[in-house]
Design a protein around this motif. Structure first.
Motif, PDB file in Angstrom:
ATOM      1  N   VAL A  43       0.835  -1.202   0.000  1.00 32.57           N
ATOM      2  CA  VAL A  43       0.000   0.000   0.000  1.00 32.57           C
ATOM      3  C   VAL A  43       0.874   1.258   0.000  1.00 32.57           C
ATOM      4  O   VAL A  43       1.851   1.343   0.744  1.00 32.57           O
ATOM      5  N   ILE A  44       0.505   2.203  -0.835  1.00 30.64           N
ATOM      6  CA  ILE A  44       1.088   3.542  -0.781  1.00 30.64           C
ATOM      7  C   ILE A  44       0.017   4.450  -0.197  1.00 30.64           C
ATOM      8  O   ILE A  44      -1.086   4.570  -0.749  1.00 30.64           O
ATOM      9  N   SER A  45       0.330   5.048   0.945  1.00 31.10           N
ATOM     10  CA  SER A  45      -0.633   5.899   1.655  1.00 31.10           C
ATOM     11  C   SER A  45      -0.284   7.363   1.424  1.00 31.10           C
ATOM     12  O   SER A  45       0.893   7.741   1.432  1.00 31.10           O
ATOM     13  N   LEU A  46      -1.314   8.169   1.220  1.00 34.93           N
ATOM     14  CA  LEU A  46      -1.105   9.598   0.970  1.00 34.93           C
ATOM     15  C   LEU A  46      -1.980  10.419   1.907  1.00 34.93           C
ATOM     16  O   LEU A  46      -3.198  10.262   1.911  1.00 34.93           O
ATOM     17  N   SER A  47      -1.349  11.279   2.730  1.00 37.52           N
ATOM     18  CA  SER A  47      -2.109  12.259   3.512  1.00 37.52           C
ATOM     19  C   SER A  47      -1.121  13.311   4.002  1.00 37.52           C
ATOM     20  O   SER A  47       0.082  13.173   3.779  1.00 37.52           O
TER      21      SER A  47
END
Ligand SMILES: NC(=O)c1ccc[n+]([C@@H]2O[C@H](COP(=O)([O-])OP(=O)(O)OC[C@H]3O[C@@H](n4cnc5c(N)ncnc54)[C@H](OP(=O)(O)O)[C@@H]3O)[C@@H](O)[C@H]2O)c1
Length: 258
Positions: A43-47
């Protein structure tokens, strides 16, 4: 092959699948990251936040996190570039990042707040999907937007939020048509889910919501994650442009007498 779909879960079980999850650091997004990594996904998480202290991130080598503000075109572009550094094909994009400014009735909501909300909840999902469409095509992947039942509830203190969420059903249909047959695009519409966003609301309001919900309670973030997992799965291979409400029946209870 013309006319043939090939979705993420049609890939062999041994092939590593990769997902991008926006808003993966809290609430529903964090539950989606957890559920995906439990199932063996990368998973690549973006925030926006820099330091990630959720157990999911600390414990897992399967998650890469990139701090990015998705309310700007530059942020969306940076996000796409980061994803490209990590993967050549993408099996799932979940557009989950969101936030609510409290007490924003339509009569006096600020222009800037409506603009911010549209950028985060409508433009970011639209242009992230546009920017990553070729990677999704490579994998025969799918997109899941996280909308809200507030896309159709007019009696609301969250005007900018509700307006922006109302873009998503039409965006979902248009993208589903345009990206077919290689990529499916669907919408999950949560009702009231127990997350940090919801916990900011007054307790009496949440009690009233639970009382008005046929299933008698707020939902859990994991309930929404399960809906996402289904839409990303082989079991949903013939589902695109669709909406899945996860609200404990809340919208069935909109009658004036109830
Ligand atoms: N909870 C509910 O009852 C409910 C109901 C219907 C729909 N939804 C939707 O479900 C999604 C997740 O909500 P939640 O309840 O899980 O909320 P949450 O716990 O507050 O999480 C929101 C996530 O969005 C990220 N985010 C916020 N602004 C951002 C920005 N400008 N750029 C990038 N990331 C941003 C946050 O991370 P950072 O703070 O690090 O940026 C966080 O990871 C939202 O789209 C929300 O509208 C929630």
């Amino acid at each position: 092959m013309a006319g043939e779909t090939h979705n993420a879960t049609q890939s062999s079980a041994t092939q590593e699948r990769t997902a991008v999850v926006t808003g993966g650091t809290s609430g529903i997004g964090a539950a989606i990251v957890q559920t995906l990594t439990d199932a063996g996904w990368r998973v690549i998480s973006l925030s926006r936040r820099n330091t990630v202290d959720t157990p999911t991130f600390a414990a897992s080598a399967s998650v890469v996190h990139c701090p990015v503000d998705l309310t700007t075109p530059q942020g969306v572009q940076l996000a796409c570039e980061v994803v490209r550094i990590h993967v050549e094909q993408l099996h799932l994009l979940v557009n989950c990042a969101g936030s609510i400014a409290p007490e924003e009735r339509i009569a006096h909501v600020a222009y800037a707040e409506v603009e911010r909300s549209l950028r985060l909840h409508a433009l970011a999902p639209m242009f992230l999907t546009q920017g990553l469409a070729d990677l999704l095509r490579q994998a025969g992947g799918s997109v899941v937007h996280i909308g809200s039942v507030y896309d159709e509830i007019a009696d609301t203190d969250v005007a900018g939020y509700a307006l922006a969420k109302a873009v998503l059903p039409q965006l979902t249909r248009m993208q589903a048509r345009e990206l077919a047959p290689r990529v499916r695009v669907n919408l999950v519409r949560p009702g009231h889910i127990d997350t940090p966003m919801t916990r900011a609301a007054p307790a009496d309001y949440l009690a009233a919501v639970a009382a008005k919900t046929p299933l008698g309670t707020l939902g859990r973030a994991a309930d929404v994650a399960q809906a996402v997992m289904f839409l990303a799965s082989e079991g949903a291979r013939f589902i695109t442009g669709a909406e899945l409400r996860v609200d404990g029946g809340y919208l069935t209870n909109a009658g004036l007498a109830s």
